[in-house]
Scaffold this motif. Structure first.
Motif, PDB file in Angstrom:
ATOM      1  N   GLY A 269       0.793  -1.221   0.000  1.00  0.00           N
ATOM      2  CA  GLY A 269       0.000   0.000   0.000  1.00  0.00           C
ATOM      3  C   GLY A 269       0.823   1.267   0.000  1.00  0.00           C
ATOM      4  N   LEU A 270       2.100   1.164  -0.325  1.00  0.00           N
ATOM      5  CA  LEU A 270       2.989   2.333  -0.297  1.00  0.00           C
ATOM      6  C   LEU A 270       2.626   3.298  -1.427  1.00  0.00           C
ATOM      7  CD1 LEU A 270       6.753   2.328   0.451  1.00  0.00           C
ATOM      8  CD2 LEU A 270       5.909   3.655  -1.484  1.00  0.00           C
ATOM      9  N   LYS A 271       2.461   4.563  -1.067  1.00  0.00           N
ATOM     10  CA  LYS A 271       2.128   5.594  -2.050  1.00  0.00           C
ATOM     11  C   LYS A 271       3.039   6.794  -1.873  1.00  0.00           C
ATOM     12  CE  LYS A 271      -2.797   4.379  -2.341  1.00  0.00           C
ATOM     13  NZ  LYS A 271      -4.191   4.883  -2.197  1.00  0.00           N
ATOM     14  N   LEU A 272       3.317   7.471  -2.979  1.00  0.00           N
ATOM     15  CA  LEU A 272       4.118   8.693  -2.972  1.00  0.00           C
ATOM     16  C   LEU A 272       3.235   9.874  -3.353  1.00  0.00           C
ATOM     17  CD1 LEU A 272       7.316   7.428  -4.839  1.00  0.00           C
ATOM     18  CD2 LEU A 272       6.910   7.479  -2.375  1.00  0.00           C
ATOM     19  N   SER A 273       3.546  11.045  -2.809  1.00  0.00           N
ATOM     20  CA  SER A 273       2.770  12.234  -3.176  1.00  0.00           C
ATOM     21  C   SER A 273       3.010  12.570  -4.640  1.00  0.00           C
ATOM     22  CB  SER A 273       3.167  13.417  -2.291  1.00  0.00           C
ATOM     23  OG  SER A 273       4.447  13.915  -2.656  1.00  0.00           O
ATOM     24  N   PRO A 274       2.008  13.111  -5.323  1.00  0.00           N
ATOM     25  CA  PRO A 274       2.174  13.405  -6.753  1.00  0.00           C
ATOM     26  C   PRO A 274       3.244  14.451  -7.024  1.00  0.00           C
ATOM     27  CG  PRO A 274       0.100  14.295  -5.920  1.00  0.00           C
ATOM     28  CD  PRO A 274       0.643  13.408  -4.847  1.00  0.00           C
ATOM     29  N   TRP A 275       3.371  15.467  -6.165  1.00  0.00           N
ATOM     30  CA  TRP A 275       4.395  16.480  -6.412  1.00  0.00           C
ATOM     31  C   TRP A 275       5.800  15.905  -6.236  1.00  0.00           C
ATOM     32  CZ3 TRP A 275       0.895  16.596  -2.373  1.00  0.00           C
ATOM     33  CH2 TRP A 275       1.411  16.405  -1.083  1.00  0.00           C
ATOM     34  N   PHE A 276       5.979  15.035  -5.240  1.00  0.00           N
ATOM     35  CA  PHE A 276       7.283  14.403  -5.034  1.00  0.00           C
ATOM     36  C   PHE A 276       7.642  13.543  -6.238  1.00  0.00           C
ATOM     37  CE2 PHE A 276       9.718  10.860  -2.822  1.00  0.00           C
ATOM     38  CZ  PHE A 276      10.927  11.553  -2.840  1.00  0.00           C
ATOM     39  N   ARG A 277       6.658  12.785  -6.732  1.00  0.00           N
ATOM     40  CA  ARG A 277       6.936  11.929  -7.883  1.00  0.00           C
ATOM     41  C   ARG A 277       7.294  12.758  -9.116  1.00  0.00           C
ATOM     42  NH1 ARG A 277       6.578   6.331  -8.843  1.00  0.00           N
ATOM     43  NH2 ARG A 277       7.950   6.097 -10.644  1.00  0.00           N
ATOM     44  N   LEU A 278       6.647  13.898  -9.301  1.00  0.00           N
ATOM     45  CA  LEU A 278       6.988  14.764 -10.433  1.00  0.00           C
ATOM     46  C   LEU A 278       8.428  15.273 -10.325  1.00  0.00           C
ATOM     47  CD1 LEU A 278       3.698  16.854 -10.783  1.00  0.00           C
ATOM     48  CD2 LEU A 278       4.596  15.202 -12.439  1.00  0.00           C
ATOM     49  N   VAL A 279       8.831  15.653  -9.128  1.00  0.00           N
ATOM     50  CA  VAL A 279      10.207  16.135  -8.936  1.00  0.00           C
ATOM     51  C   VAL A 279      11.198  15.000  -9.152  1.00  0.00           C
ATOM     52  CG1 VAL A 279      11.834  17.158  -7.297  1.00  0.00           C
ATOM     53  CG2 VAL A 279       9.473  17.971  -7.374  1.00  0.00           C
ATOM     54  N   VAL A 280      10.877  13.818  -8.618  1.00  0.00           N
ATOM     55  CA  VAL A 280      11.758  12.658  -8.804  1.00  0.00           C
ATOM     56  C   VAL A 280      11.924  12.347 -10.280  1.00  0.00           C
ATOM     57  CG1 VAL A 280      11.950  10.164  -8.464  1.00  0.00           C
ATOM     58  CG2 VAL A 280      11.287  11.626  -6.549  1.00  0.00           C
ATOM     59  N   ASP A 281      10.835  12.297 -11.004  1.00  0.00           N
ATOM     60  CA  ASP A 281      10.880  11.891 -12.409  1.00  0.00           C
ATOM     61  C   ASP A 281      11.544  12.925 -13.309  1.00  0.00           C
ATOM     62  OD1 ASP A 281       9.601   9.569 -11.711  1.00  0.00           O
ATOM     63  OD2 ASP A 281       7.612  10.198 -12.406  1.00  0.00           O
ATOM     64  N   ASN A 282      11.521  14.187 -12.914  1.00  0.00           N
ATOM     65  CA  ASN A 282      12.015  15.238 -13.801  1.00  0.00           C
ATOM     66  C   ASN A 282      13.358  15.849 -13.392  1.00  0.00           C
ATOM     67  OD1 ASN A 282       9.736  16.071 -15.911  1.00  0.00           O
ATOM     68  ND2 ASN A 282       8.708  15.520 -13.994  1.00  0.00           N
ATOM     69  N   PHE A 283      13.668  15.842 -12.092  1.00  0.00           N
ATOM     70  CA  PHE A 283      14.838  16.608 -11.656  1.00  0.00           C
ATOM     71  C   PHE A 283      15.736  15.931 -10.616  1.00  0.00           C
ATOM     72  CE2 PHE A 283      11.283  19.683 -12.296  1.00  0.00           C
ATOM     73  CZ  PHE A 283      11.760  20.307 -13.449  1.00  0.00           C
ATOM     74  N   LEU A 284      15.169  15.163  -9.718  1.00  0.00           N
ATOM     75  CA  LEU A 284      15.849  14.881  -8.453  1.00  0.00           C
ATOM     76  C   LEU A 284      17.209  14.217  -8.597  1.00  0.00           C
ATOM     77  CD1 LEU A 284      15.872  15.004  -5.398  1.00  0.00           C
ATOM     78  CD2 LEU A 284      14.606  12.847  -5.341  1.00  0.00           C
ATOM     79  N   PHE A 285      17.310  13.160  -9.377  1.00  0.00           N
ATOM     80  CA  PHE A 285      18.569  12.429  -9.419  1.00  0.00           C
ATOM     81  C   PHE A 285      19.679  13.255 -10.066  1.00  0.00           C
ATOM     82  CE2 PHE A 285      15.491   8.913  -8.923  1.00  0.00           C
ATOM     83  CZ  PHE A 285      16.024   8.344  -7.771  1.00  0.00           C
ATOM     84  N   LYS A 286      19.330  14.056 -11.064  1.00  0.00           N
ATOM     85  CA  LYS A 286      20.333  14.945 -11.668  1.00  0.00           C
ATOM     86  C   LYS A 286      20.791  15.973 -10.647  1.00  0.00           C
ATOM     87  CE  LYS A 286      18.953  18.328 -14.231  1.00  0.00           C
ATOM     88  NZ  LYS A 286      18.382  19.130 -15.352  1.00  0.00           N
ATOM     89  N   TRP A 287      19.857  16.560  -9.915  1.00  0.00           N
ATOM     90  CA  TRP A 287      20.220  17.545  -8.898  1.00  0.00           C
ATOM     91  C   TRP A 287      21.024  16.913  -7.772  1.00  0.00           C
ATOM     92  CZ3 TRP A 287      14.889  20.501  -8.325  1.00  0.00           C
ATOM     93  CH2 TRP A 287      14.698  21.292  -9.469  1.00  0.00           C
ATOM     94  N   TRP A 288      20.690  15.666  -7.433  1.00  0.00           N
ATOM     95  CA  TRP A 288      21.418  14.941  -6.395  1.00  0.00           C
ATOM     96  C   TRP A 288      22.891  14.798  -6.784  1.00  0.00           C
ATOM     97  CZ3 TRP A 288      18.005  10.806  -3.715  1.00  0.00           C
ATOM     98  CH2 TRP A 288      18.548  10.434  -2.466  1.00  0.00           C
TER      99      TRP A 288
END
Length: 312
Positions: A272-291
């Motif tokens: 039942g694990l869910k992620l917030s939609p805004w967090f998922r958008l950031v992850v999919d578009n920016f996060l790993f590159k910024w990391w």
């Protein structure tokens, strides 16, 4: 009572349970400025629904008659107390006390409205209500990202996992400051204390790095949702965390691989694990590159506060 005086009497109990905060007068929208007449009737930019199934607004009326003002205020209190009776008391109070900053799609301030109204999908769709928000990504000195699971009593997206802290700058002088996104950074410092018990000294406002802005819309359920222009803030600090159970159900630090495993589980619907939609958008578009840039000490090179990314 002088004719130029507008009297609105609020009882002590009403203040405790249903306070509506009026911001500093220099930041009031024009619709809130009274005329010079002795009796003024006005409808603020915020609207309090009259029932759980209706988003109709009521007019707060001020007149030269103190007894009339008291009667109107008492009725207002009864109305608010009756709204969403099943809602957690703390969350209901915040829904009516917090005044979000309304903006257009270019992030220009156009007014303010209650947190309640800003998250009703009926009003979002009917009036295209868009409010300013922020998302904090706090890393420790090992470059692990602090995540939180939202409390089960949250009105929108209860029990979902998300980034460190997600909330709204409020319609108040200190959080409306546009220069260098200082108002948003002030709000982030305030909410890190409210939600996670992280004291201001551990997260100085000048240590938040605004990296970008996203605009998105996401329903939470049939009634509630988000329509936000979201500032993305990075900060690297070793902090003491003392989560507020009214806001946060759980926390954890994750590295890249651990976050990727969370994404996999969320996609597979495991546990039942869910992620917030805004967090998922950031992850999919920016996060790993910024990391990557964060660890390389080059994060400033990817900051872009001119572009507003419209994501879905």
């Amino acid at each position: 009572m002088a004719h130029s005086t507008i009297a609105v009497t609020l009882s002590q109990q009403l203040f405790k349970r249903t306070t509506v905060l009026f911001p500093h007068s220099s930041f009031r929208s024009r619709s809130l400025l009274p005329s010079s007449s002795s009796s003024v009737s006005f409808s603020p930019n915020f609207h309090t629904p009259l029932s759980s199934s209706s988003s109709s607004s009521f007019a707060l009326r001020a007149s030269s008659s103190s007894s009339s003002s008291t009667s109107s205020t008492a009725a207002m209190g009864e109305t608010i107390a009756a709204v969403d009776a099943g809602m957690d008391a703390i969350q209901r109070r915040l829904m009516f006390e917090d005044e979000c900053i309304l903006v257009d799609e270019n992030d220009r301030v156009v007014g303010h409205d209650s947190k309640y109204n800003c998250h009703l999908m009926e009003k979002i769709e009917a009036e295209n209500l868009l409010h300013r928000a922020f998302s904090v990504f706090l890393f420790n000195s090992k470059y692990e990202l602090l995540l939180q699971q939202r409390s089960g009593t949250k009105v929108t997206f209860p029990l979902v996992w998300t980034n460190t802290c997600c909330s709204h700058p409020l319609y108040r002088e200190s959080e409306l400051i546009e220069e260098d996104a200082l108002g948003v950074r002030n709000a982030a410092q305030r909410k890190l204390l409210d939600e996670l018990g992280i004291v201001a000294e551990d997260v100085p406002v000048d240590q938040f790095l605004p990296l970008g802005r996203i605009l998105y819309k996401a329903p939470s359920d049939g009634k509630w949702g988000e329509h936000e222009l979201d500032y993305l803030l990075f900060i690297v600090r070793d902090v003491k965390v003392n989560p507020n159970p009214d806001e946060v159900a759980d926390i954890r630090y994750v590295n890249r691989d651990q976050l990727k495993e969370l994404l996999r589980k969320a996609d597979a619907g495991e546990g039942g694990l869910k992620l917030s939609p805004w967090f998922r958008l950031v992850v999919d578009n920016f996060l790993f590159k910024w990391w990557d840039h964060l660890e390389q000490g080059t994060l400033g090179q990817v900051a872009d506060m001119k572009t507003i990314h419209k994501l879905s």
